[in-house]
Write a protein that holds these residues in place. Structure first.
Motif, PDB file in Angstrom:
ATOM      1  N   PRO A  51       8.828  -0.618  57.343  1.00 47.36           N
ATOM      2  CA  PRO A  51       8.277   0.321  58.334  1.00 47.36           C
ATOM      3  C   PRO A  51       7.980   1.666  57.677  1.00 47.36           C
ATOM      4  CG  PRO A  51      10.635   0.114  58.623  1.00 47.36           C
ATOM      5  CD  PRO A  51      10.257  -0.856  57.546  1.00 47.36           C
ATOM      6  N   PRO A  52       7.178   2.513  58.322  1.00 45.07           N
ATOM      7  CA  PRO A  52       6.906   3.832  57.741  1.00 45.07           C
ATOM      8  C   PRO A  52       8.213   4.594  57.531  1.00 45.07           C
ATOM      9  CG  PRO A  52       5.530   3.451  59.655  1.00 45.07           C
ATOM     10  CD  PRO A  52       6.519   2.339  59.622  1.00 45.07           C
ATOM     11  N   PRO A  53       8.335   5.361  56.450  1.00 42.41           N
ATOM     12  CA  PRO A  53       9.578   6.118  56.227  1.00 42.41           C
ATOM     13  C   PRO A  53       9.921   6.958  57.447  1.00 42.41           C
ATOM     14  CG  PRO A  53       8.101   6.330  54.359  1.00 42.41           C
ATOM     15  CD  PRO A  53       7.332   5.622  55.414  1.00 42.41           C
ATOM     16  N   PRO A  54      11.195   6.950  57.829  1.00 44.40           N
ATOM     17  CA  PRO A  54      11.589   7.695  59.041  1.00 44.40           C
ATOM     18  C   PRO A  54      11.492   9.200  58.812  1.00 44.40           C
ATOM     19  CG  PRO A  54      13.505   6.825  57.918  1.00 44.40           C
ATOM     20  CD  PRO A  54      12.327   6.298  57.185  1.00 44.40           C
ATOM     21  N   ASN A  55      11.469   9.945  59.904  1.00 42.88           N
ATOM     22  CA  ASN A  55      11.432  11.400  59.769  1.00 42.88           C
ATOM     23  C   ASN A  55      12.861  11.932  59.624  1.00 42.88           C
ATOM     24  OD1 ASN A  55      12.503  11.955  62.481  1.00 42.88           O
ATOM     25  ND2 ASN A  55      10.621  10.983  63.122  1.00 42.88           N
ATOM     26  N   LYS A  56      12.974  13.242  59.421  1.00 43.38           N
ATOM     27  CA  LYS A  56      14.280  13.833  59.111  1.00 43.38           C
ATOM     28  C   LYS A  56      15.252  13.753  60.276  1.00 43.38           C
ATOM     29  CE  LYS A  56      12.733  17.351  55.950  1.00 43.38           C
ATOM     30  NZ  LYS A  56      12.650  18.792  55.787  1.00 43.38           N
ATOM     31  N   LEU A  57      14.753  13.550  61.492  1.00 42.09           N
ATOM     32  CA  LEU A  57      15.652  13.458  62.640  1.00 42.09           C
ATOM     33  C   LEU A  57      16.174  12.036  62.825  1.00 42.09           C
ATOM     34  CD1 LEU A  57      14.250  15.599  65.581  1.00 42.09           C
ATOM     35  CD2 LEU A  57      16.450  15.802  64.476  1.00 42.09           C
ATOM     36  N   THR A  58      15.245  11.071  62.812  1.00 39.96           N
ATOM     37  CA  THR A  58      15.691   9.689  63.085  1.00 39.96           C
ATOM     38  C   THR A  58      16.365   9.069  61.866  1.00 39.96           C
ATOM     39  OG1 THR A  58      13.471   8.926  62.593  1.00 39.96           O
ATOM     40  CG2 THR A  58      14.010   9.231  64.893  1.00 39.96           C
ATOM     41  N   ASN A 111       3.850  14.262  54.983  1.00 34.55           N
ATOM     42  CA  ASN A 111       4.146  14.962  53.728  1.00 34.55           C
ATOM     43  C   ASN A 111       4.614  13.916  52.720  1.00 34.55           C
ATOM     44  OD1 ASN A 111       6.930  14.437  54.289  1.00 34.55           O
ATOM     45  ND2 ASN A 111       6.971  16.252  55.583  1.00 34.55           N
ATOM     46  N   ASP A 112       5.129  14.349  51.586  1.00 34.54           N
ATOM     47  CA  ASP A 112       5.497  13.384  50.532  1.00 34.54           C
ATOM     48  C   ASP A 112       6.606  12.430  50.977  1.00 34.54           C
ATOM     49  OD1 ASP A 112       3.637  14.361  48.869  1.00 34.54           O
ATOM     50  OD2 ASP A 112       4.990  15.615  47.705  1.00 34.54           O
ATOM     51  N   GLU A 113       7.400  12.827  51.953  1.00 35.99           N
ATOM     52  CA  GLU A 113       8.497  11.978  52.407  1.00 35.99           C
ATOM     53  C   GLU A 113       8.119  11.205  53.673  1.00 35.99           C
ATOM     54  OE1 GLU A 113      11.381  11.445  50.810  1.00 35.99           O
ATOM     55  OE2 GLU A 113      10.556  12.685  49.228  1.00 35.99           O
ATOM     56  N   PHE A 114       7.590  11.931  54.654  1.00 33.69           N
ATOM     57  CA  PHE A 114       7.188  11.292  55.903  1.00 33.69           C
ATOM     58  C   PHE A 114       5.706  10.927  55.754  1.00 33.69           C
ATOM     59  CE2 PHE A 114       5.746  11.547  60.400  1.00 33.69           C
ATOM     60  CZ  PHE A 114       6.510  10.496  60.870  1.00 33.69           C
ATOM     61  N   THR A 153      12.909 -11.613  58.417  1.00 37.92           N
ATOM     62  CA  THR A 153      13.384 -10.587  57.493  1.00 37.92           C
ATOM     63  C   THR A 153      13.496  -9.262  58.238  1.00 37.92           C
ATOM     64  OG1 THR A 153      11.160 -10.241  56.716  1.00 37.92           O
ATOM     65  CG2 THR A 153      12.534 -11.607  55.340  1.00 37.92           C
ATOM     66  N   ILE A 154      14.628  -8.626  58.024  1.00 41.19           N
ATOM     67  CA  ILE A 154      14.915  -7.352  58.694  1.00 41.19           C
ATOM     68  C   ILE A 154      15.011  -6.294  57.599  1.00 41.19           C
ATOM     69  CG2 ILE A 154      16.555  -6.117  60.170  1.00 41.19           C
ATOM     70  CD1 ILE A 154      17.506  -8.953  61.115  1.00 41.19           C
ATOM     71  N   THR A 155      14.151  -5.279  57.688  1.00 43.43           N
ATOM     72  CA  THR A 155      14.121  -4.246  56.649  1.00 43.43           C
ATOM     73  C   THR A 155      14.499  -2.893  57.239  1.00 43.43           C
ATOM     74  OG1 THR A 155      12.373  -5.414  55.515  1.00 43.43           O
ATOM     75  CG2 THR A 155      12.646  -3.113  54.925  1.00 43.43           C
ATOM     76  N   PHE A 156      15.395  -2.219  56.558  1.00 41.72           N
ATOM     77  CA  PHE A 156      15.748  -0.857  56.965  1.00 41.72           C
ATOM     78  C   PHE A 156      15.196   0.124  55.939  1.00 41.72           C
ATOM     79  CE2 PHE A 156      18.940  -3.198  59.332  1.00 41.72           C
ATOM     80  CZ  PHE A 156      19.036  -2.480  60.512  1.00 41.72           C
ATOM     81  N   GLY A 157      14.483   1.110  56.433  1.00 39.51           N
ATOM     82  CA  GLY A 157      14.074   2.228  55.588  1.00 39.51           C
ATOM     83  C   GLY A 157      15.008   3.367  55.932  1.00 39.51           C
TER      84      GLY A 157
END
Lengths: 232, 431
Positions: free
Chosen positions: B370-377, B22-25, B391-395
């Protein structure tokens, strides 16, 4: 170095606009090269502005027509006789044009408002004969059936991604559905029973034609390879 | 092998995505390189166009079939767009599933996970950069391996490797219990915030060497430790701690085990875990358990089991014969119930990219989102190495940066210098 002021990438020295964001680099300021604020060319107007111009013009033409017909009626008959029909239809047209101009993007609201306006118009037309004869028995039920069919077909067309002969098929099917509704409502009120004759013949013919049109559309569609569509 | 028009079914890993995105995940991930010069746009366009024919399997769009979605070759060109909006945005329906972005000094490539995993995308990215440098007049030494645009794609690059290596009659994996999930409230839409830090490889390697583990295990242990700190927060309500299992999903490039040249998805996940109900874990204890679990779970036989479980369900005749409009809601439900509820977070280590000196002189940093996380993780982490930096990236889709704070604080506490090189709040573009 020729750098795009908007997205910051480097451009060739002979590039006068950025191929990435389209920003003109020859401009000396952030303003566009040509001011488009003061323009009266119809082509330069936005769709919204064009619709408003159309509304203004239609309103003027209709009101002038209504006024003229009423005056003519008054001069000839010394009373308002036939012009009541032109007034009713004219006002209905004004309302319909206004609805289409202002609610063009909202199909459901447009159709509901259209239905209400037309229902009032039907009642008014019926009332002109001093009594209500047909408005509630035939007029409004038929109108409701037509509007429901119109709503369904509009939504289907709106949802259709690839438009082609399939649209003709949908419209034909809508006509068949309208026919069924018309005969159903008529027979219910005239014979007090639901019976279908001509509308069934119409339905069978239209379904056959629509099936051919739909087959042509989906078969010729670039994507239509049954093997990939039905891959399991 | 593949002529002008072709189509192929989604691979096993990609099959779930059309049903759940969806637009977020969005299932979109990004590789970026920050150059030491402004991006020369003409060279970038030339590079993108020159490699299009080398990667035909990425020039496709998603189509809806009756039973499954599939990918079909497209006529459109790979879009090159301004990098001005939120990263990893969803791709349009029936549009390209790959985009190249540029802005100032940064070149990025965004891929839908339906097309490829990090391994395949990295190859594309390396080729794009090599071509860009060549068009820019910068030397690309022969030692730098990439897919030459003049070459023909190997038929194996198109393959669904999951299906090739699937073995029948292997017992399926057992269902895992639900894992602890971060308790933070979600951001308002658009939710994704990004924070990237750069860490020297040498300092990290030294610490990992001290503990006799590799970098992935070391960083996974830090990730576990940071999550444990959140779990131990006395302010956290008891109902949020119902399950004490902290589990991190770590994707692994299965190409290293099965020797496939596929450029599509071919990754599987291992999920080491700790059970916090057994008491507090010291960092060394976490390191020890993660190390041993990783050793066990990366065994070929166990990987076979995971592969068979995933592919087996896809091959089930009943599942296959269910029309897509029924299958989609079931997949969505399964994804939530069986998939993401089983792990706390995701940590993807894409390994290292080595750019030889003439190229490296023009590169400031490389990063992966990384791909945007889902609402649970709620949070996901992507790691990539470039020459002497990692380089360490957090989404992150929550209002809290606690996890990132604990993670980086642990590293700085170990005398590993951490510098934040990219920080983008989810609502930056609206400010």
């Amino acid at each position: 170095m020729n750098i795009c002021k908007k997205c910051g990438v480097e451009l060739d020295i002979n590039m006068n606009y950025c191929p990435l964001c389209g920003y003109k680099t020859t401009a000396t300021s952030e303003e566009p090269l040509l001011s488009k604020i003061e323009t009266y060319d119809f082509q330069e107007l936005s769709d919204n502005q064009k619709r408003k111009v159309f509304w203004d013009l239609s309103l003027i033409v209709l009101l002038v027509g209504l006024f003229t017909s009423t005056i003519i009626d008054l001069i000839i008959n010394k009373n308002i006789t036939w012009s009541r029909y032109t007034i009713t239809v004219g006002i209905s047209l004004v309302i319909h044009i206004s609805l289409m101009v202002f609610l063009h993007a909202r199909v459901i609201s447009l159709l509901i408002s259209g239905f209400i306006t037309n229902s009032v118009l039907i009642v008014l037309l019926d009332l002109m004969n001093k009594s209500i004869d047909w408005a509630f028995t035939f007029g409004i039920p038929l109108l409701l059936a037509f509007y429901l069919v119109l709503l369904v077909v509009s939504l289907i067309i709106k949802k259709t991604k690839q438009k082609g002969v399939n649209i003709i098929a949908y419209i034909l099917l809508a006509i068949a559905a309208a026919g069924i509704c018309t005969e159903g409502i008529m027979s219910l009120h005239m014979h007090k029973t639901l019976s279908f004759h001509w509308s069934l013949i119409l339905l069978v013919c239209i379904v056959a034609i629509s099936a051919i049109l739909l087959f042509i559309h989906f078969r010729l569609k670039r994507a239509t390879d049954l093997r990939k569509f039905f891959h399991i | 092998m593949k002529g002008k028009g072709f189509w192929y079914p989604l691979d096993n890993a990609a099959k779930i995505f059309p049903a759940v995105i969806n637009d977020e995940f969005t299932s979109v991930f990004r590789f970026s390189v920050v150059l030491k010069h402004k991006v020369h746009i003409k060279s970038l366009f030339a590079a993108v166009r020159s490699i299009e024919s080398r990667f035909p399997y990425y020039k496709v769009f998603l189509k809806k079939g009756f039973f499954w979605y599939y990918l079909e070759s497209a006529r459109f060109l790979t879009p090159v767009v301004v990098d001005s909006k939120l990263p990893c945005r969803r791709f349009d329906k029936e549009g390209p599933l790959l985009r190249v972005l540029a802005g100032d000094n940064r070149i990025s490539v965004e891929f839908s996970h339906m097309l490829a995993d990090g391994g395949g995308a990295q190859e594309y990215f390396k080729t794009l950069l090599a071509q860009y440098f060549l068009f820019r007049g910068i030397e690309v030494p022969p030692s730098f391996k990439y897919k030459k645009p003049s070459g023909q794609p190997d038929p194996e690059e198109f393959e669904d490797a999951y299906n090739r290596f699937f073995k029948e009659n292997i017992p399926v994996n057992t269902k895992r219990p639900k894992a602890f999930h971060l308790p933070f409230p979600l951001n308002r839409k658009p939710r994704l915030g990004i924070i990237t830090a750069s860490v020297p490889v040498a300092a990290l390697k030294e610490k990992a060497k001290e503990k006799n583990v590799n970098l992935t295990i070391y960083l996974a242990a830090v990730y576990f430790y940071a999550i444990q700190q959140i779990f131990e927060d006395p302010g956290l309500p008891r109902r949020k701690k119902k399950t004490g299992k902290i589990s991190v999903q770590i994707p692994m490039n299965t190409r290293n085990l099965y020797h496939s040249k596929t450029m599509r998805n071919f990754s599987l996940f291992v999920m080491p875990e700790i059970d916090r109900r057994l008491g507090h874990y010291t960092f060394d204890e976490i390191l020890k358990t993660v190390f041993h679990q990783m050793q066990l779970e990366t065994d070929v036989k166990l990987i076979n089991k995971i592969l068979s479980r995933n592919v087996g369900s896809e091959r089930n005749m009943i599942i296959r014969a269910i029309p897509l409009f029924i299958k989609n809601p079931v997949l969505r439900m399964n994804f939530k119930k069986m998939g993401c509820s089983q792990y706390t977070g995701v940590l993807s280590n894409l390994g290292g990219v080595i750019f030889p000196p003439p190229m490296a002189e023009h590169i400031e940093s490389v990063m992966v989102i990384p791909p945007p996380p889902n609402k649970l993780t709620k949070v996901s982490c992507g790691i990539i190495g470039y020459n002497d930096q990692i380089t360490i990236t957090f989404g992150n889709i929550t209002c809290s940066r606690e996890l990132e704070k604990h993670f980086f604080r642990f590293l700085t506490g170990e005398n590993i210098p951490v510098s934040i090189i990219y920080n983008r709040n989810c609502h930056d573009e609206y400010l």
